[in-house]
Design a protein around this motif. Structure first.
Motif, PDB file in Angstrom:
ATOM      1  N   GLU A 136       0.816  -1.225   0.000  1.00 52.86           N
ATOM      2  CA  GLU A 136       0.000   0.000   0.000  1.00 52.86           C
ATOM      3  C   GLU A 136       0.845   1.269   0.000  1.00 52.86           C
ATOM      4  O   GLU A 136       0.371   2.331  -0.413  1.00 52.86           O
ATOM      5  CB  GLU A 136      -0.928   0.010   1.217  1.00 52.86           C
ATOM      6  CG  GLU A 136      -2.087  -0.954   1.150  1.00 52.86           C
ATOM      7  CD  GLU A 136      -1.720  -2.337   1.660  1.00 52.86           C
ATOM      8  OE1 GLU A 136      -2.638  -3.134   1.882  1.00 52.86           O
ATOM      9  OE2 GLU A 136      -0.501  -2.606   1.846  1.00 52.86           O
ATOM     10  N   GLU A 156       1.376   2.459  -3.512  1.00 56.03           N
ATOM     11  CA  GLU A 156       0.100   2.963  -4.040  1.00 56.03           C
ATOM     12  C   GLU A 156      -0.212   4.346  -3.492  1.00 56.03           C
ATOM     13  O   GLU A 156      -0.636   5.243  -4.226  1.00 56.03           O
ATOM     14  CB  GLU A 156      -1.020   1.990  -3.681  1.00 56.03           C
ATOM     15  CG  GLU A 156      -2.399   2.417  -4.165  1.00 56.03           C
ATOM     16  CD  GLU A 156      -3.497   1.457  -3.748  1.00 56.03           C
ATOM     17  OE1 GLU A 156      -4.674   1.843  -3.853  1.00 56.03           O
ATOM     18  OE2 GLU A 156      -3.171   0.339  -3.310  1.00 56.03           O
ATOM     19  N   ARG A 157       0.029   4.557  -2.207  1.00 48.79           N
ATOM     20  CA  ARG A 157      -0.257   5.864  -1.618  1.00 48.79           C
ATOM     21  C   ARG A 157       0.724   6.927  -2.120  1.00 48.79           C
ATOM     22  O   ARG A 157       0.337   8.094  -2.262  1.00 48.79           O
ATOM     23  CB  ARG A 157      -0.220   5.781  -0.084  1.00 48.79           C
ATOM     24  CG  ARG A 157      -1.434   5.073   0.492  1.00 48.79           C
ATOM     25  CD  ARG A 157      -1.433   5.116   1.999  1.00 48.79           C
ATOM     26  NE  ARG A 157      -1.744   6.448   2.506  1.00 48.79           N
ATOM     27  CZ  ARG A 157      -2.975   6.857   2.813  1.00 48.79           C
ATOM     28  NH1 ARG A 157      -4.014   6.063   2.616  1.00 48.79           N
ATOM     29  NH2 ARG A 157      -3.159   8.060   3.319  1.00 48.79           N
ATOM     30  N   ARG A 158       1.988   6.549  -2.359  1.00 48.47           N
ATOM     31  CA  ARG A 158       2.917   7.528  -2.937  1.00 48.47           C
ATOM     32  C   ARG A 158       2.383   8.047  -4.267  1.00 48.47           C
ATOM     33  O   ARG A 158       2.533   9.224  -4.581  1.00 48.47           O
ATOM     34  CB  ARG A 158       4.298   6.900  -3.143  1.00 48.47           C
ATOM     35  CG  ARG A 158       5.253   7.088  -1.998  1.00 48.47           C
ATOM     36  CD  ARG A 158       6.693   6.829  -2.401  1.00 48.47           C
ATOM     37  NE  ARG A 158       6.882   5.542  -3.018  1.00 48.47           N
ATOM     38  CZ  ARG A 158       7.217   4.438  -2.366  1.00 48.47           C
ATOM     39  NH1 ARG A 158       7.397   4.485  -1.067  1.00 48.47           N
ATOM     40  NH2 ARG A 158       7.371   3.304  -3.013  1.00 48.47           N
ATOM     41  N   THR A 196      -0.914   7.913  -5.363  1.00 47.98           N
ATOM     42  CA  THR A 196      -2.285   8.440  -5.397  1.00 47.98           C
ATOM     43  C   THR A 196      -2.664   9.316  -4.215  1.00 47.98           C
ATOM     44  O   THR A 196      -3.559  10.153  -4.336  1.00 47.98           O
ATOM     45  CB  THR A 196      -3.281   7.269  -5.463  1.00 47.98           C
ATOM     46  OG1 THR A 196      -3.163   6.481  -4.257  1.00 47.98           O
ATOM     47  CG2 THR A 196      -3.007   6.388  -6.675  1.00 47.98           C
ATOM     48  N   CYS A 197      -2.004   9.138  -3.067  1.00 50.32           N
ATOM     49  CA  CYS A 197      -2.418   9.869  -1.860  1.00 50.32           C
ATOM     50  C   CYS A 197      -1.221  10.061  -0.936  1.00 50.32           C
ATOM     51  O   CYS A 197      -1.171   9.502   0.161  1.00 50.32           O
ATOM     52  CB  CYS A 197      -3.536   9.099  -1.145  1.00 50.32           C
ATOM     53  SG  CYS A 197      -4.232   9.949   0.285  1.00 50.32           S
ATOM     54  N   PRO A 198      -0.210  10.844  -1.347  1.00 51.12           N
ATOM     55  CA  PRO A 198       1.018  10.956  -0.551  1.00 51.12           C
ATOM     56  C   PRO A 198       0.871  11.755   0.736  1.00 51.12           C
ATOM     57  O   PRO A 198       1.808  11.808   1.535  1.00 51.12           O
ATOM     58  CB  PRO A 198       1.979  11.649  -1.513  1.00 51.12           C
ATOM     59  CG  PRO A 198       1.096  12.447  -2.411  1.00 51.12           C
ATOM     60  CD  PRO A 198      -0.152  11.626  -2.585  1.00 51.12           C
ATOM     61  N   GLY A 231      -2.325  11.815   2.824  1.00 48.83           N
ATOM     62  CA  GLY A 231      -3.672  11.568   3.321  1.00 48.83           C
ATOM     63  C   GLY A 231      -3.675  11.041   4.742  1.00 48.83           C
ATOM     64  O   GLY A 231      -2.653  10.633   5.288  1.00 48.83           O
ATOM     65  N   GLU A 232      -4.871  11.017   5.334  1.00 46.97           N
ATOM     66  CA  GLU A 232      -5.018  10.541   6.704  1.00 46.97           C
ATOM     67  C   GLU A 232      -5.251   9.032   6.747  1.00 46.97           C
ATOM     68  O   GLU A 232      -5.767   8.428   5.802  1.00 46.97           O
ATOM     69  CB  GLU A 232      -6.192  11.245   7.390  1.00 46.97           C
ATOM     70  CG  GLU A 232      -5.898  12.666   7.849  1.00 46.97           C
ATOM     71  CD  GLU A 232      -7.012  13.212   8.724  1.00 46.97           C
ATOM     72  OE1 GLU A 232      -6.711  13.685   9.833  1.00 46.97           O
ATOM     73  OE2 GLU A 232      -8.181  13.154   8.292  1.00 46.97           O
ATOM     74  N   VAL A 261      -1.882  12.031   9.721  1.00 43.16           N
ATOM     75  CA  VAL A 261      -1.444  12.198   8.344  1.00 43.16           C
ATOM     76  C   VAL A 261      -0.274  11.250   8.113  1.00 43.16           C
ATOM     77  O   VAL A 261       0.727  11.312   8.829  1.00 43.16           O
ATOM     78  CB  VAL A 261      -1.022  13.655   8.065  1.00 43.16           C
ATOM     79  CG1 VAL A 261      -0.420  13.776   6.661  1.00 43.16           C
ATOM     80  CG2 VAL A 261      -2.213  14.589   8.207  1.00 43.16           C
ATOM     81  N   SER A 284       4.615  18.059   0.531  1.00 44.76           N
ATOM     82  CA  SER A 284       3.343  17.605  -0.045  1.00 44.76           C
ATOM     83  C   SER A 284       2.122  18.287   0.539  1.00 44.76           C
ATOM     84  O   SER A 284       0.997  18.027   0.103  1.00 44.76           O
ATOM     85  CB  SER A 284       3.201  16.087   0.120  1.00 44.76           C
ATOM     86  OG  SER A 284       4.186  15.404  -0.604  1.00 44.76           O
TER      87      SER A 284
END
Length: 403
Positions: free
Chosen positions: A25, A28-30, A32-34, A36-37, A47, A304
């Motif tokens: 994950e 994937e987060r890097r 799409t959602c670098p 996020g909470e 965060v 970011s």
């Protein structure tokens, strides 16, 4: 949407993973959602930082506080931990942190560590002498990876080396490097603290010239340490001085000795690359897939995004060192890599005091194994290795090996 609904919608963290591999994950987060909470096991939101730039900036920023000891502070888990003690150096900020750090920092400078290298070589050689005398098979965790840093920190501090075997379970409990029932952890930590209390009393009765004597002088002479600060400082130095280095070295070997031992053979063919290999293996293997938690005491701008005051920040160090923007082809071990620091020793005011000593122990410890036991091999597969599942470091419990 209520706060309860919002929290329920956040991804549960930490993500599941194998001990030696960061969670999928993270990548994937890097992408799409670098910034996020996530929802921590305690139920607190945080965060999650997953890029090298964000993690490096966060580690160096004093506005992201280490002090999570207050009753309303965010927690990784709801379970109480000895690591929440406000007198532990890790939990102090600002001048209070610097006051304690200055007292002990002189023992770990590069110049002082250089003087300790012959001692590290001697201890490493003595341990391998014992391995060869006993003959294979052996458990490298007990007989080498843990024994090496433990004997060194005992000599540096002035702790009787014959007591070193007792420190493994105590250090596991103190450093949260093994999963234990709360009552078991408390019992081990209590025994550890009682031992250190008796050791301090013996040192006061018969002073020497070791690091513990210097710390006692700081307490008893100019009163720069409280008695409890002195107690947890000595306890923490012993625990940190063996558990982290032992874990790193055993995780190195799990990578080097798997399958066809290709990486091990590379080092046998080019022993001069061992220092670079240590840096690369620290990046690649880490100490665990767990996460550091910080609290923003004011608004903090990171590459970011902006962390608002009062927000918890989860710093995924093992994810940052697999960031392809910082490390091209990050999932490959390359001993010729020209790359930024691994971040495993932290950054800013809290950069690890023992980093120079740890790297010396890892470099000499690995190099001596290569020189003395070139045919070393695991007698199990990497997937058969058992891990402690600890909160801070994920230690290999046993490392069966032969040569």
């Amino acid at each position: 949407m209520t706060d309860t609904d919002r929290m329920a919608d956040l991804p549960a963290f930490p993500f599941p993973s194998h001990s030696l591999t960061p969670p999928a994950e993270y990548a994937e987060r890097r992408a799409t959602c670098p910034f996020g909470e996530v929802r921590l096991p305690s139920g607190d939101p945080a965060v999650l930082l997953v890029t090298y730039r964000d993690v490096a900036a966060a580690m160096a920023d004093p506005r992201l506080s280490h002090d999570l000891t207050g009753p309303d502070a965010p927690r990784m888990t709801a379970e109480p931990s000895f690591l929440q003690d406000p007198d532990i150096l890790l939990n102090k900020d600002g001048e209070d942190h610097l006051r304690i750090r200055r007292i002990v920092a002189g023992a770990f400078t590069p110049r002082r560590v250089e003087r300790w290298k012959p001692v590290i070589r001697q201890v490493a050689s003595e341990l391998i002498d014992a391995l060869e005398k006993a003959g294979p098979p052996a458990d490298l965790v007990v007989d080498y990876c843990f024994a090496l840093p433990t004997r060194i920190i005992c000599r540096l501090l002035g702790v009787p080396e014959q007591d070193a075997p007792r420190f493994r379970v105590w250090s596991n409990a103190f450093a949260a490097s093994a999963r234990m029932e709360p009552e078991e952890r408390v019992a081990h930590i209590t025994a550890f603290l009682e031992y250190i209390t008796e050791l301090l009393a013996a040192k006061r009765a018969e002073p020497g010239e070791d690091l513990i004597d210097d710390l006692i002088a700081a307490r008893d002479g100019t009163d720069r340490l409280t008695e409890h600060e002195l107690l947890v400082m000595v306890t923490g130095l012993i625990a940190a001085g063996n558990e982290t280095t032992s874990t790193a070295l055993s995780r190195f070997l799990a990578e080097l000795l798997q399958d066809d031992r290709r990486l091990w053979k590379q080092l046998l063919d080019a022993p001069g690359t061992v220092p670079a290999a240590v840096d690369e293996l620290l990046r690649y293997t880490g100490l665990s897939n767990t996460t550091l938690l910080r609290l923003a005491v004011e608004d903090v701008e990171l590459p970011s995004g902006t962390v608002k005051a009062g927000t918890a920040v989860a710093i995924a160090g093992n994810c940052a060192t697999r960031d392809p923007e910082a490390y091209p082809d990050p999932d490959t071990v390359r001993f010729d890599r020209d790359a930024p620091p691994t971040l495993i020793f932290g950054g800013g005011p809290h950069y690890c005091l023992g980093a120079h000593l740890a790297k010396a122990e890892l470099t000499i410890g690995l190099g001596t194994l290569l020189e003395r036991l070139p045919t070393l091999r695991m007698t199990v597969t990497r997937d058969e290795l058992a891990f402690s599942g600890g909160e801070i470091v994920d230690s290999i419990i046993a490392f069966p090996a032969a040569w």
